[in-house]
Design a protein around this motif. Structure first.
Motif, mmCIF file in Angstrom:
data_model
loop_
_atom_site.group_PDB
_atom_site.id
_atom_site.type_symbol
_atom_site.label_atom_id
_atom_site.label_comp_id
_atom_site.label_asym_id
_atom_site.label_seq_id
_atom_site.Cartn_x
_atom_site.Cartn_y
_atom_site.Cartn_z
ATOM 1 N N THR A 5 0.807 -1.220 0.000
ATOM 2 C CA THR A 5 0.000 0.000 0.000
ATOM 3 C C THR A 5 0.843 1.275 0.000
ATOM 4 N N TYR A 39 -6.532 -2.069 -4.228
ATOM 5 C CA TYR A 39 -6.122 -1.373 -3.011
ATOM 6 C C TYR A 39 -5.526 -0.018 -3.391
ATOM 7 N N GLY A 40 -5.494 0.878 -2.429
ATOM 8 C CA GLY A 40 -4.923 2.191 -2.651
ATOM 9 C C GLY A 40 -3.475 2.224 -2.216
ATOM 10 N N LEU A 71 -9.927 8.565 7.069
ATOM 11 C CA LEU A 71 -10.378 7.286 6.511
ATOM 12 C C LEU A 71 -11.278 6.513 7.469
ATOM 13 N N GLU A 74 -16.553 6.149 6.505
ATOM 14 C CA GLU A 74 -16.737 5.136 5.457
ATOM 15 C C GLU A 74 -16.860 5.743 4.057
ATOM 16 N N LYS A 77 -13.419 6.682 2.995
ATOM 17 C CA LYS A 77 -12.637 5.467 2.803
ATOM 18 C C LYS A 77 -12.968 4.806 1.466
ATOM 19 N N GLU A 78 -14.248 4.728 1.125
ATOM 20 C CA GLU A 78 -14.651 4.130 -0.146
ATOM 21 C C GLU A 78 -14.131 4.928 -1.333
ATOM 22 N N GLU A 81 -10.284 4.409 -1.663
ATOM 23 C CA GLU A 81 -9.883 3.008 -1.618
ATOM 24 C C GLU A 81 -8.998 2.555 -2.780
ATOM 25 N N LYS A 82 -9.301 2.934 -4.006
ATOM 26 C CA LYS A 82 -8.570 2.440 -5.177
ATOM 27 C C LYS A 82 -7.820 3.554 -5.890
#
Length: 119
Positions: A5, A39-40, A71, A74, A77-78, A81-82
């Motif tokens: 990550t 993943y980020g 983060l 939610e 975070k979403e 995320e990527k």
């Protein structure tokens, strides 16, 4: 073993600088770009303009902690995320507290359109 990550390769940094979205705020500059992975990846940078090694490390810790706190939400975070994310400290970060850096980082995320700007 290296964490997957963490953004490490020069080609990834160059690609992010050239093709990613950027936004600045009082204490940080942010570059973001979708990475096509599950993943980020993140990188936290502080140049010598920020100060000596102690001040640079503190700046990186503040930015890392501020992003970690953001983060927890939610929705944020979403949306992160990527993405590949580079957070760069400005020299104004010296002597600031975690709350101020977090507000600055949240504002920069909103400017890039990653999160919605809330009051």
């Amino acid at each position: 073993m290296l964490k997957k990550t963490v953004l490490r390769k020069k080609a990834d940094f160059d690609n992010l600088y050239k093709k990613g979205k950027s936004a600045g705020d009082k204490y940080v500059v942010l570059f973001v770009k979708p990475n096509g992975l599950d993943y980020g990846r993140k990188a936290f940078l502080a140049s010598k303009k920020v100060g000596n090694s102690v001040e640079r490390n503190r700046a990186r810790r503040l930015m890392r902690e501020a992003l970690r706190n953001l983060l927890r939400d939610e929705k944020i975070k979403e949306s992160v995320e990527k993405l590949d994310v580079i957070v760069i400290a400005r020299s104004t970060i010296k002597g600031q507290n975690e709350r101020d850096v977090e507000k600055s980082l949240k504002s920069a995320l909103a400017k890039t359109g990653i999160i919605e700007k809330r009051s």
